[in-house]
Scaffold this motif. Sequence first.
Motif, PDB file in Angstrom:
ATOM      1  N   GLY A  40      -3.022  11.454   0.493  1.00 47.06           N
ATOM      2  CA  GLY A  40      -2.683  10.349   1.376  1.00 47.06           C
ATOM      3  C   GLY A  40      -3.895   9.818   2.116  1.00 47.06           C
ATOM      4  N   LEU A  69       0.444   5.075  -1.697  1.00 48.52           N
ATOM      5  CA  LEU A  69       0.708   6.274  -0.905  1.00 48.52           C
ATOM      6  C   LEU A  69       1.815   7.137  -1.504  1.00 48.52           C
ATOM      7  N   THR A 128      -6.114   7.682  -0.165  1.00 45.62           N
ATOM      8  CA  THR A 128      -5.625   6.331  -0.438  1.00 45.62           C
ATOM      9  C   THR A 128      -6.104   5.340   0.619  1.00 45.62           C
ATOM     10  N   LEU A 129      -6.501   5.839   1.792  1.00 40.07           N
ATOM     11  CA  LEU A 129      -7.057   4.942   2.808  1.00 40.07           C
ATOM     12  C   LEU A 129      -8.377   4.331   2.341  1.00 40.07           C
ATOM     13  N   TRP A 169       0.837  -1.201   0.000  1.00 43.05           N
ATOM     14  CA  TRP A 169       0.000   0.000   0.000  1.00 43.05           C
ATOM     15  C   TRP A 169       0.877   1.258   0.000  1.00 43.05           C
ATOM     16  N   ILE A 170       1.934   1.237   0.789  1.00 42.48           N
ATOM     17  CA  ILE A 170       2.833   2.390   0.838  1.00 42.48           C
ATOM     18  C   ILE A 170       3.515   2.595  -0.508  1.00 42.48           C
ATOM     19  N   ILE A 201       1.270  10.967  -3.059  1.00 45.39           N
ATOM     20  CA  ILE A 201       1.891  12.125  -2.415  1.00 45.39           C
ATOM     21  C   ILE A 201       2.804  12.868  -3.381  1.00 45.39           C
TER      22      ILE A 201
END
Length: 75
Positions: free
Chosen positions: A46, A29, A49-50, A24-25, A33
């Motif tokens: 950011g 994310l 994206t959750l 996910w990062i 960003i």
Amino acid sequence: MGNVDLSTTELVIALAGALVFLCWIMLFLIPAIRCYGRVWEKLAAGFLTLYVLGTLLGAGAAIGLAVVWTYDQYA
């Protein structure tokens, strides 16, 4: 610390969770960003994206539940 006794299943679940978090990062994310210049835009991207993470986890949980629910019919 005391003796930690983890089963193989618990270890696999922990490693899968860490892999999902890392993906996910790296895949959502960081690109979200990097697309924006202002700080508030980066924070908003950011945060959004959750929702993507939640949707993917929900879809995976639904598919997993469907497999478990119908496993005895097709096994």
